[in-house]
Design a protein around this motif. Structure first.
Motif, PDB file in Angstrom:
ATOM      1  N   GLY A   1      27.365  -3.596 -43.489  1.00  0.00           N
ATOM      2  CA  GLY A   1      27.476  -4.557 -42.400  1.00  0.00           C
ATOM      3  C   GLY A   1      28.853  -4.766 -41.827  1.00  0.00           C
ATOM      4  N   CYS A   2      29.859  -4.899 -42.644  1.00  0.00           N
ATOM      5  CA  CYS A   2      31.181  -5.277 -42.121  1.00  0.00           C
ATOM      6  C   CYS A   2      32.065  -4.049 -41.935  1.00  0.00           C
ATOM      7  N   VAL A   3      32.907  -4.035 -40.974  1.00  0.00           N
ATOM      8  CA  VAL A   3      33.037  -5.000 -39.906  1.00  0.00           C
ATOM      9  C   VAL A   3      32.199  -4.511 -38.725  1.00  0.00           C
ATOM     10  N   CYS A   4      31.568  -5.441 -38.016  1.00  0.00           N
ATOM     11  CA  CYS A   4      30.716  -5.056 -36.908  1.00  0.00           C
ATOM     12  C   CYS A   4      31.324  -5.575 -35.617  1.00  0.00           C
TER      13      CYS A   4
ATOM     14  N   GLY B   1      31.192  -9.464 -35.242  1.00  0.00           N
ATOM     15  CA  GLY B   1      32.225 -10.187 -35.976  1.00  0.00           C
ATOM     16  C   GLY B   1      33.615  -9.887 -35.444  1.00  0.00           C
TER      17      GLY B   1
ATOM     18  N   ILE C   1      30.857 -16.667 -36.910  1.00  0.00           N
ATOM     19  CA  ILE C   1      29.834 -15.628 -36.706  1.00  0.00           C
ATOM     20  C   ILE C   1      29.507 -14.983 -38.049  1.00  0.00           C
ATOM     21  N   CYS C   2      30.536 -14.733 -38.823  1.00  0.00           N
ATOM     22  CA  CYS C   2      30.329 -14.108 -40.128  1.00  0.00           C
ATOM     23  C   CYS C   2      29.742 -15.098 -41.119  1.00  0.00           C
TER      24      CYS C   2
ATOM     25  N   ASP D   1      26.171 -15.137 -40.316  1.00  0.00           N
ATOM     26  CA  ASP D   1      25.537 -13.839 -40.054  1.00  0.00           C
ATOM     27  C   ASP D   1      24.189 -13.820 -40.779  1.00  0.00           C
TER      28      ASP D   1
ATOM     29  N   ASN E   1      34.284  -9.431 -43.604  1.00  0.00           N
ATOM     30  CA  ASN E   1      35.227  -9.814 -42.553  1.00  0.00           C
ATOM     31  C   ASN E   1      35.721 -11.227 -42.815  1.00  0.00           C
TER      32      ASN E   1
HETATM   33  S1  SF4 Z   1      29.173 -10.750 -38.169  1.00  0.00           S
HETATM   34 FE1  SF4 Z   1      30.862 -10.730 -39.616  1.00  0.00          FE
HETATM   35  S2  SF4 Z   1      29.907 -10.788 -41.638  1.00  0.00           S
HETATM   36 FE2  SF4 Z   1      28.391 -10.167 -40.176  1.00  0.00          FE
HETATM   37  S3  SF4 Z   1      28.436  -7.966 -40.257  1.00  0.00           S
HETATM   38 FE3  SF4 Z   1      29.719  -8.618 -38.576  1.00  0.00          FE
HETATM   39  S4  SF4 Z   1      31.739  -8.706 -39.402  1.00  0.00           S
HETATM   40 FE4  SF4 Z   1      30.352  -8.676 -41.118  1.00  0.00          FE
END
Ligand code: SF4
Ligand code: SF4
Ligand code: SF4
Ligand code: SF4
Ligand code: SF4
Lengths: 323, 194
Positions: A107-110, A113, A206-207, A210, B174
């Protein structure tokens, strides 16, 4: 501790500290027998100081590879939707990206986020943002200007997990749909606000909320699993609820896709205006028998509802089997 | 086949061009200070468990309790080159516990029994107090609770134990839950050093 003793009222503090720091207090009676580490000769017996085990950090080339995979997946997605008009291909891409960005990369980093990382980088001169994060943030936006929401169609793992659970989508009344869509902008504003706070009070909301990263890792706080599970159940009947009403990055993408150079059209060539596609979109993106750029997530579901597509599709036979 | 571009087309290209240039500008501005990908690390000089001078204060167990992983990605690490290899190690033993028949404290400090104590060098079995002992932390058991780090701190020990984020375990959230919870701002994302 010593400060606490000399302060008035330090007594109660002392009691608390005694309760939780008893081992540390006991150190006063204990005397360290040595002043420095003994050498290997002192120890004798051919003793060799063992190396401290230290796993290496993730190599930079693998970060770069992630960006390359993202660019390749976006290109492939855009091509599959706009040129090949292949829902099957896109489902395969969706599953692949869910496996790679979701479960393998956890998932991270997306890009969603990364809104926050980029915000902090804009306001805080001490924040060291990584150039990979910058690339991950801007690549899908660039594709949105050129080809619409290719990222949402087959690449985003959060979209993918919702895409795959759509079971019996209801058409949300248009006005409700539009009204709820504004929530994305509210969330975006809040996320930017919290990320732009000074470092001590900064938060990445946001994270924090999530919904699906907990699933990708098979771990995480309970509230994440509850939100995620709730959204997936809702997603059985309301297509992609997170994407349409929550996702702040989706808000940016839908804004940019309004001006996109190429966009999904339900028909491959001539528009018949037969109306067969009107109910075909689980995401309420077909208005007046045309796909609306801003809300179309490039999922390629509508193609199968179009009689022209059935005639012209390169995978006609396969398409008739897909619901 | 090529039709003359309409006014709408031209306008569209202009808007797209402007949007792309705007994005490029923001990207360039942000990239000025961009560096290689960072990893979460603990600043040993700031973490209360290893910071010199922070003696007699409560142990911080936030690294063990707040990580999103079921078993935290933080581990205690004994730097053998600095370790005194003491007979009675204040990080291994609960030195305030009663002395048992061997003349050693009867309890261990680590709540997870993650530290191994091995006599090393020329071992004299009749005089164990005169031996050196190697203290090794079992990575599979330790959860980074910080007790042994505090126990090993000067002046009781030689400050050879510290907490480290294990790069191979950390999934690099993150928003690292430990960084949010760390009372000493000791938990930071920094460019990795190889
Ligand atoms: S929103 Fe934040 S916690 Fe969720 S996948 Fe993206 S970077 Fe990671
Ligand atoms: S709207 Fe957001 S969550 Fe949904 S697919 Fe797009 S980027 Fe992903
Ligand atoms: S950090 Fe805690 S669990 Fe790990 S070895 Fe030290 S005392 Fe044991
Ligand atoms: S980044 Fe995530 S996995 Fe790594 S230490 Fe922080 S909370 Fe744990
Ligand atoms: S949370 Fe901070 S102060 Fe507490 S043990 Fe971890 S790094 Fe040290």
């Amino acid at each position: 501790m010593t400060r606490g003793l000399s302060m008035p009222g330090g007594r109660s503090l002392l009691v608390v500290l005694l309760a939780c720091a008893a081992p540390a207090l006991g150190q006063y009676d204990y005397h360290r027998p040595v002043e420095a580490a003994p050498s290997e000769e002192d120890i004798g017996g051919g003793y060799v100081t063992p190396a401290v085990q230290r796993p290496p950090p993730r190599a930079q080339w693998r970060e770069a590879a992630d960006v390359a995979v993202l660019a390749a997946a976006l290109s492939l997605g855009a091509w599959l939707v706009l040129k090949r008009r292949s829902r099957n291909g896109l489902v395969a891409l969706t599953i692949g990206c869910l496996a790679y960005f979701g479960f393998y990369r956890q998932g991270c980093v997306c890009p969603i986020g990364a809104i926050q990382n980029v915000t902090v980088a804009l306001v805080d001169p001490h924040y060291a943002v990584s150039y990979f994060v910058v690339a991950i943030f801007f690549l899908p936006l660039l594709f949105a200007v050129l080809f619409g929401r290719a990222f949402c169609g087959g690449v985003c793992p959060l979209g993918a997990i919702q895409e795959l659970v759509v079971l019996r989508p209801l058409q949300v009344p248009r006005r409700v749909d539009k009204g709820l869509g504004w929530l994305r902008w509210v969330y975006l504003a809040l996320a930017i606000w919290f990320a732009a706070l000074p470092a001590v009070s900064r938060d990445f909301v946001i994270c924090r909320f999530d919904p699906f990263v907990g699933f990708f890792r098979f771990a995480g706080p309970l509230h994440m699993h509850l939100i995620g599970g709730g959204l997936l159940v809702l997603g059985l009947f309301v297509g992609r609820p997170y994407c349409r009403y929550v996702c702040p990055y989706g808000a940016l993408l839908s804004l940019l896709s309004r001006i996109s150079w190429r966009a999904v059209s339900v028909t491959p060539d001539k528009e018949l205006d037969c109306g067969l596609c009107a109910e075909g979109c689980p995401y309420g993106a077909i208005e007046g028998l045309r796909a609306v750029r801003s809300s179309c997530v490039s999922c390629a579901r509508c193609f199968d509802y179009c009689p022209r597509h059935r005639v012209h599709s390169p995978e006609r036979s396969a398409a008739s089997k897909v619901s | 086949m090529n039709e003359k571009p309409t006014r709408r087309d031209v306008l569209g290209h202009a808007v797209r061009g402007a949007a792309l240039m705007g994005m490029g500008g923001v990207a360039a501005y942000v990239s000025r200070r961009a560096g290689p990908e960072g990893a979460w690390r603990i600043d040993v000089e700031r973490c209360v468990n290893s910071r010199h001078g922070a003696v007699g204060v409560a142990v911080c167990d936030k690294c063990a309790t707040t990580c999103v992983l079921p078993l935290s990605a933080v581990r205690a690490v004994n730097d053998h080159a600095k370790c005194g290899r003491c007979y009675i190690c204040p990080a291994y033993f609960e030195i305030t516990s009663a002395i048992d028949e061997r003349g050693l404290p009867s309890q261990k400090l680590c709540p997870r029994d993650a530290i191994r104590r091995t006599p090393i060098g020329e071992v004299d079995p009749r005089d164990p107090a005169n031996n050196y002992y190697e203290y090794t932390i079992d990575e599979k058991l330790c959860n980074g609770c910080g007790k042994c780090v505090m126990g090993c701190k000067e002046p009781a020990g030689l400050s050879s134990i510290r907490l480290e984020v294990r790069y191979d375990l950390c999934v690099r959230c993150n928003r690292c839950a430990i960084a949010v919870a760390c009372p000493d701002e000791a938990y930071e994302r920094r460019p990795v050093q190889t």
